[in-house]
Design a protein around this motif. Structure first.
Motif, PDB file in Angstrom:
ATOM      1  N   SER A  45      -5.548 -11.283  -1.732  1.00  0.00           N
ATOM      2  CA  SER A  45      -6.508 -11.434  -0.628  1.00  0.00           C
ATOM      3  C   SER A  45      -7.634 -12.386  -1.011  1.00  0.00           C
ATOM      4  O   SER A  45      -8.093 -13.196  -0.192  1.00  0.00           O
ATOM      5  CB  SER A  45      -7.083 -10.072  -0.240  1.00  0.00           C
ATOM      6  OG  SER A  45      -6.060  -9.205   0.207  1.00  0.00           O
ATOM      7  N   THR A 102      -0.366  -0.726   9.293  1.00  0.00           N
ATOM      8  CA  THR A 102      -0.005  -1.653   8.222  1.00  0.00           C
ATOM      9  C   THR A 102       1.252  -2.450   8.559  1.00  0.00           C
ATOM     10  O   THR A 102       1.252  -3.682   8.522  1.00  0.00           O
ATOM     11  CB  THR A 102       0.211  -0.878   6.902  1.00  0.00           C
ATOM     12  OG1 THR A 102      -1.012  -0.258   6.521  1.00  0.00           O
ATOM     13  CG2 THR A 102       0.654  -1.811   5.794  1.00  0.00           C
ATOM     14  N   ASN A 152       1.145  -1.353   0.117  1.00  0.00           N
ATOM     15  CA  ASN A 152       0.411  -0.354   0.913  1.00  0.00           C
ATOM     16  C   ASN A 152       1.339   0.714   1.471  1.00  0.00           C
ATOM     17  O   ASN A 152       1.078   1.914   1.368  1.00  0.00           O
ATOM     18  CB  ASN A 152      -0.309  -1.035   2.089  1.00  0.00           C
ATOM     19  CG  ASN A 152      -1.596  -1.683   1.658  1.00  0.00           C
ATOM     20  OD1 ASN A 152      -2.022  -1.504   0.513  1.00  0.00           O
ATOM     21  ND2 ASN A 152      -2.222  -2.421   2.535  1.00  0.00           N
ATOM     22  N   CYS A 206       1.549  -6.470   9.700  1.00  0.00           N
ATOM     23  CA  CYS A 206       2.384  -7.337   8.858  1.00  0.00           C
ATOM     24  C   CYS A 206       3.475  -8.005   9.683  1.00  0.00           C
ATOM     25  O   CYS A 206       3.652  -9.232   9.633  1.00  0.00           O
ATOM     26  CB  CYS A 206       2.988  -6.520   7.727  1.00  0.00           C
ATOM     27  SG  CYS A 206       4.213  -7.422   6.747  1.00  0.00           S
ATOM     28  N   ILE A 236       1.423  -7.510   0.112  1.00  0.00           N
ATOM     29  CA  ILE A 236       0.309  -6.574   0.297  1.00  0.00           C
ATOM     30  C   ILE A 236       0.757  -5.374   1.128  1.00  0.00           C
ATOM     31  O   ILE A 236       0.476  -4.219   0.794  1.00  0.00           O
ATOM     32  CB  ILE A 236      -0.881  -7.282   0.968  1.00  0.00           C
ATOM     33  CG1 ILE A 236      -1.515  -8.287   0.005  1.00  0.00           C
ATOM     34  CG2 ILE A 236      -1.946  -6.270   1.415  1.00  0.00           C
ATOM     35  CD1 ILE A 236      -2.591  -9.146   0.642  1.00  0.00           C
ATOM     36  N   THR A 237       1.462  -5.662   2.218  1.00  0.00           N
ATOM     37  CA  THR A 237       1.934  -4.582   3.101  1.00  0.00           C
ATOM     38  C   THR A 237       2.952  -3.695   2.394  1.00  0.00           C
ATOM     39  O   THR A 237       2.922  -2.466   2.545  1.00  0.00           O
ATOM     40  CB  THR A 237       2.554  -5.173   4.377  1.00  0.00           C
ATOM     41  OG1 THR A 237       1.625  -6.077   4.975  1.00  0.00           O
ATOM     42  CG2 THR A 237       2.901  -4.090   5.370  1.00  0.00           C
ATOM     43  N   GLN A 284      -3.304  -6.450  -4.672  1.00  0.00           N
ATOM     44  CA  GLN A 284      -3.730  -6.633  -3.277  1.00  0.00           C
ATOM     45  C   GLN A 284      -4.975  -7.501  -3.191  1.00  0.00           C
ATOM     46  O   GLN A 284      -5.033  -8.466  -2.415  1.00  0.00           O
ATOM     47  CB  GLN A 284      -4.011  -5.275  -2.639  1.00  0.00           C
ATOM     48  CG  GLN A 284      -2.775  -4.487  -2.281  1.00  0.00           C
ATOM     49  CD  GLN A 284      -3.131  -3.151  -1.656  1.00  0.00           C
ATOM     50  OE1 GLN A 284      -4.286  -2.748  -1.659  1.00  0.00           O
ATOM     51  NE2 GLN A 284      -2.130  -2.464  -1.131  1.00  0.00           N
ATOM     52  N   GLY A 287      -4.645  -0.022   2.700  1.00  0.00           N
ATOM     53  CA  GLY A 287      -4.067   0.436   1.442  1.00  0.00           C
ATOM     54  C   GLY A 287      -5.110   1.029   0.517  1.00  0.00           C
ATOM     55  O   GLY A 287      -4.868   2.058  -0.141  1.00  0.00           O
ATOM     56  N   SER A 291      -5.121  -4.791   3.372  1.00  0.00           N
ATOM     57  CA  SER A 291      -5.556  -4.350   2.046  1.00  0.00           C
ATOM     58  C   SER A 291      -6.499  -3.164   2.148  1.00  0.00           C
ATOM     59  O   SER A 291      -6.442  -2.233   1.332  1.00  0.00           O
ATOM     60  CB  SER A 291      -6.251  -5.494   1.299  1.00  0.00           C
ATOM     61  OG  SER A 291      -5.353  -6.532   1.033  1.00  0.00           O
TER      62      SER A 291
END
Length: 797
Positions: free
Chosen positions: A420, A26, A290, A30, A286-287, A416, A689, A686
Motif C-alpha cells: 500500500s 474485501t 486479508n 478487490c 492484499i485481498t 499489506q 485486514g 488493507s
C-alpha cells in the motif's frame, strides 16, 4: 442436506457479522477493481483485434534518410506503386484522414464539422468495420455515396432514417452526397476513428494519405521489402529514401515517433499497461491475505459449534461441505453485488480513462465470478488445512488459537502496508509530475488564447473568371475580419497559423553540410505570431509584413535547430528543404531571419527539437485570438457573431490553447487518477485486514486486558500496549517500501525530459498517512477493549 447447510451458513454469518461484512467488503472491492482494470487492459491489448485479418494488414512507410523519422506514404500516388505487381498481396487501399474543422456537412438548417476518412472502394474489404445499413461490396464504388456512423447520423439527422438523404459538403471539396450506408461507430478498441467515410474517386482530394496492403499466407515480408526499398528513388524528392512496411497490429504501440499523416489519433503505452498489471497484483495479494485471515478468525469464532457437530456424528466430509456452502454463498452474493456496482461505476470509470468501455452484463458477471473463485480458492488454502485439522477436544474447550497469535499476522500486516505504501508513494510522484508538466512555463503564452476557424477552404472552380471572383470575394471578407478583430476592445492580439503544439515534420539540412536531410518540426506562421504567443527572439528578427512576403525563402528557427546544424552566423547560413530546394543551387536555400528561444511544442517527455517557422498567409488557416484579461467571454461572443456573419447556419467551434496543452497530458492525468483511486481502495482493503487482525488480537487478550485494568492500568496504557505492534509493522513496511518505490519511480521518471524530484517529503508524507490510517483502524477496537469493565472481561474468560 443442502437446506441444512444453507440454514447453518446464514446462522454463522449472523453470529459473525463483522467478519462476514469484512469478507464481503474485501472480496467485493478487490473483484470490482480488478474487473474494471482488466476490462480496460483487455481493451488496450485487443486493439484492432475485431478486424478478422488484422495480422495480414501492413502499412507502407518511407524514410527520407537515415536521420529522418519514419513516415507513412501514399506510394501509389508518389511512386506509382501497384500491388498487383507483387506476389502475396491480395488487396490494397489508400486512406486519407480529415480531422474536425476541415469538412462541413450541412443538412437543412443543421451543419456539423466531424472527423472522417476518404478511402478507396476496397477499404471495407480489408477492414471489418460493421456496416449496419447498405451494400458492403458496392457502396464505396458509388461516386455520390457517403457513409456516416450511427452516432454521427443521429447527431445530424435526429431520430429519422438517414438513408437516401442528401447532404451538402463544403471545405476543400464542395458537392452533394447521398447517405447510402450507416456504419457502426468504431469500437473502443479501434485505433482508426471516424464519423464519415467518403469514396476517394468521388472528388479531387488534395490531402496526402497512407497505403495499406492485405497479404495472403504466402507473403514474404523480407523479400517484399527488398523489392520496394528503392522504389522512391525514381522521385526527385525521395532520391535517398528507403521504403518499408509496418504491421498494422504494431502501429498502436509504436513509440518510434513515426508520422502517420494524422490517421491514428490515439496511441498506446505498454509501460502503462505493465503498471496497471502491478496495481492488479498488489490489490489481489492484499485481498488474498486479508480474506485468509478473516476466514481463520471466522473458524476460531465458531470452533465450539464445529466440535459439537462432530460429536453429533458429523464427519470430516460434512464439515468440509458446510464450509464450502458458506464460501459458495459468499461468492454468489459478492458476484451479484459487484456486477451491479460495476455497471454503476463504469460510466465514471470511462470518464477517467477516456475510453467508452461497454461490456455485456453476462460478461461482467462471469468475469467477476472468475475473479472471486480464483481469489477464494487461493486464499482458502491455509484456512482449509487449519479447518480440517481441528480436534474435537480442543474445539470444545475453544482452545484452537488460545495462547497463540493469528498465524503470520506480523508478515501479513507488513506485506499489506508495504504494498500500500508503494502505491501511495507512486501516486504522490505521478500527481507531482503531472502538476510539473501542467504548470511548467513552455516558453510561449497560452492564457486567454483561443484557436478557431473563421474561413473554410474554397472549392476549386474550373472557370478562370469564377476563380478570380471567388478570390476577390475571399480577400474582401478576409480584410473585413482583420479590421473587425483589430477594432474590438476585448481582443488584445491575433494571428494565423498552426498551433505551437501542432507541428508538422519536414526534412531539412544545412547547405554545405555532409549530413543528410533530417526531420525537423515545421510551423506555418504570420508576422503577428511572435507577439500573440510572446515568443522570445535571441538573435535576428521575426517576420515583418513590411519587409517579407509569404512563402518567400525565409525562415525563423529555434535554438535547438541552430545548435543541431552547428550554425555560428545565421546571416551566412542557408537551410535546404528536401522538397523545395536543390542542393546543387546555392540560391535555393532558405535565409535565416532570426532565432527564437526554445519553447516546448511537444510533450515534455522530450526536450525541444529543431524547429523551422515559415511565413504562410492562407485565408482558411486557423486564427489564434488572445483576449484581454477578464474579457474572454465577451470576446468569444464577438468572434462567434463574426463567424455566423461569414458562415450563416454553420456551427462555431473553438478551443482554448491552454486546454489543448492540457489534453497532451491526458494519459498522465488518467494514470494519476487511476493511481489515486486504486491506492485509496488498496488502503481500504488493507484497513479491513488490519481491523480483522486487531479484532482477533483484542479478543484473544481479553483476560490479559482485564487483569491489567484491575491492577491499575489506565485506558491510554492499554491502548498503547495494543497499538504498539501495529506501529512497529507500519514502520517496517515503510523501511521496505521506500527503496522499492524510489527505484520504481526513478525508472518511470526516465520517460520524461523534464522530471520532478523525488523529495524526502514524499516518503515522509506517505509514512505519516499510512501510520495515521493504521492507528485510526485499530484504535477503535483498542479503545473498546480498554474501556470494557474488567469484571466482565474476566467472567468472559
Amino acid at each position: 442436506m443442502i437446506r441444512h447447510y444453507l440454514k447453518y451458513a446464514f446462522k454463522t454469518f449472523k453470529a459473525n457479522r463483522l467478519v462476514f461484512a469484512g469478507s464481503i467488503l474485501t472480496v467485493s472491492l478487490c473483484a470490482l477493481c480488478i474487473s474494471l482494470l482488466f476490462t480496460y487492459i483487455h481493451n488496450e491489448l485487443s486493439m484492432d483485434d475485431f478486424h478478422k485479418r488484422e495480422k495480414d494488414i501492413y502499412l507502407l512507410t518511407v524514410q527520407q534518410s537515415a536521420e529522418s523519422q519514419l513516415e507513412a506514404i501514399e506510394a501509389n500516388f508518389f511512386f506509382g506503386f501497384n500491388y498487383k505487381d507483387y506476389p502475396g498481396i491480395e488487396n490494397f487501399t489508400s486512406v486519407k484522414k480529415y480531422p474536425k474543422g476541415e469538412f462541413l456537412f450541412k443538412y437543412e438548417d443543421r451543419s456539423v464539422s466531424p472527423e472522417g476518412i476518404v478511402v478507396d472502394s476496397t477499404f471495407l474489404d480489408i477492414f471489418d468495420f460493421k456496416l449496419k445499413t447498405g451494400d458492403r461490396s458496392a457502396v464505396l464504388k458509388e461516386p455520390d455515396a457517403v457513409l456516416f456512423t450511427d452516432r454521427f447520423a443521429k447527431r445530424l439527422f435526429g431520430a429519422g432514417n438517414p438513408m437516401g438523404k442528401v447532404v451538402k459538403l463544403s471545405g476543400g471539396v464542395q458537392r452533394n452526397y447521398t447517405v447510402k450506408g450507416i456504419v457502426e461507430a468504431p469500437p473502443s478498441n479501434s485505433s482508426i476513428t471516424f464519423d464519415f467515410i467518403l469514396p476517394n474517386h468521388s472528388a479531387s482530394f488534395s490531402r496526402s494519405g497512407v497505403n495499406f496492403i492485405l497479404v495472403d499466407g504466402g507473403f514474404d515480408k523480407t523479400g517484399f521489402v527488398e523489392k520496394i526499398k528503392n522504389l522512391g528513388h525514381q522521385h526527385s524528392q525521395f532520391k535517398n529514401s528507403r521504403m518499408n512496411v509496418m504491421a498494422f497490429d504494431e502501429i498502436y504501440n509504436d513509440d518510434s515517433g513515426a508520422s502517420f499523416n494524422g490517421l491514428f489519433p490515439k496511441h498506446g503505452n505498454p509501460k502503462n499497461i505493465y503498471i496497471l498489471f502491478v496495481i492488479v497484483a498488489v490489490i489481489f495479494v492484499i485481498t488474498l491475505l486479508n480474506f485468509s485471515n478473516l476466514q481463520i478468525i471466522s473458524i476460531n469464532s465458531s470452533v465450539k459449534n464445529i466440535g459439537i457437530n462432530k460429536i453429533s456424528g458429523a464427519s470430516q466430509k460434512h464439515v468440509f461441505y458446510q464450509k464450502l456452502t458458506e464460501l459458495g454463498l459468499l461468492i454468489c452474493l459478492s458476484a451479484i453485488l459487484i456486477s451491479g456496482a460495476f455497471i454503476f461505476m463504469l460510466p465514471h470509470f470511462n470518464r477517467i480513462i477516456g475510453v467508452e468501455l461497454n461490456p455485456e452484463a453476462w460478461q461482467v458477471f462471469l468475469l467477476n465470478l472468475a475473479i472471486l473463485l480464483a481469489l477464494v480458492l487461493v486464499a482458502m488454502i491455509y484456512p482449509s488445512v487449519f479447518y480440517l485439522r481441528i480436534s474435537v477436544v480442543k474445539s470444545l474447550k475453544n482452545q484452537i488459537l488460545s495462547g497463540n497469535k493469528l498465524a503470520g499476522r506480523n508478515v501479513v500486516a507488513t506485506i499489506q502496508f508495504t504494498l500500500s505504501l508503494i502505491l501511495l508513494i507512486a501516486s504522490i510522484v505521478v500527481v507531482k509530475q503531472l502538476h510539473l508538466m501542467l504548470d511548467k512555463d513552455l516558453g510561449f503564452h497560452s492564457a486567454n488564447i483561443i484557436t478557431t476557424k473563421l474561413f473554410y477552404e474554397q472549392p476549386f472552380l474550373d472557370n478562370q473568371e469564377d476563380r478570380a471572383a471567388q478570390r476577390e470575394a475571399s480577400q474582401r471578407n478576409f480584410q473585413y475580419v482583420i479590421n473587425e478583430l483589430s477594432a474590438n476592445s476585448s481582443i488584445k492580439s491575433f494571428t494565423q497559423g498552426k498551433s505551437p503544439i501542432n507541428t508538422n515534420s519536414m526534412p531539412w539540412k544545412l547547405q554545405g553540410d555532409d549530413r543528410d536531410y533530417a526531420s525537423a518540426n515545421f510551423l506555418t506562421v504570420t508576422p503577428d505570431y511572435a507577439t500573440t504567443l510572446d515568443l522570445q527572439l535571441v538573435e535576428g528578427r521575426f517576420f515583418e509584413k513590411e519587409k517579407d512576403k509569404q512563402r518567400e525563402k525565409k525562415i525563423v528557427i529555434n535554438e535547438a535547430a541552430k545548435k543541431h546544424w552547428g550554425i555560428e552566423d545565421i546571416s551566412s547560413a542557408r537551410i535546404l528543404n528536401k522538397y523545395w530546394s536543390r542542393s546543387d543551387d546555392k540560391n535555393s536555400g532558405f535565409e535565416i531571419l532570426g532565432v527564437v528561444r526554445d519553447f516546448n511544442s511537444e510533450h515534455l517527455s522530450v526536450k525541444p527539437r529543431p524547429l523551422v517557422m515559415m511565413y504562410f498567409e492562407d485565408i482558411e488557416a486557423n486564427f489564434m485570438i488572445q483576449f484581454e484579461e477578464g474579457a474572454a467571454q465577451r470576446g468569444i461572443q464577438f468572434v462567434q457573431k463574426l463567424f455566423s456573419e461569414l458562415n450563416p447556419g454553420e456551427t462555431f467551434e473553438y478551443t482554448f490553447l491552454s486546454d489543448d496543452i492540457a489534453a497532451m497530458y491526458q494519459k498522465e492525468k488518467r494514470l494519476s487518477e487511476i493511481y489515486i483511486l486504486f491506492t485509496l481502495i488498496a488502503y481500504l482493503i488493507s484497513s479491513v485486514g488490519l481491523f480483522a487482525i486487531s479484532l482477533y488480537d483484542t479478543r484473544s487478550r481479553i483476560k490479559e486486558i482485564g487483569i491489567r485494568r484491575v491492577n491499575g492500568a489506565t485506558i491510554i496504557e492499554v491502548m498503547a500496549m495494543l497499538n504498539k505492534d501495529f506501529v512497529k509493522w507500519v514502520t517496517i513496511a515503510f523501511v521496505l517500501a521506500c527503496p522499492i518505490a524510489w527505484y520504481a519511480m526513478s525508472k518511470w521518471l526516465e520517460n520524461f525530459a523534464y522530471k520532478t524530484t523525488l523529495s524526502w517529503w514524499i516518503f515522509a508524507l506517505a509514512g505519516v498517512l499510512a501510520l495515521g490510517i493504521a492507528l485510526l483502524t485499530v484504535s477503535w477496537q483498542s479503545w473498546r477493549a480498554a474501556t470494557r469493565n474488567p469484571v466482565e472481561a474476566l467472567r468472559y474468560e
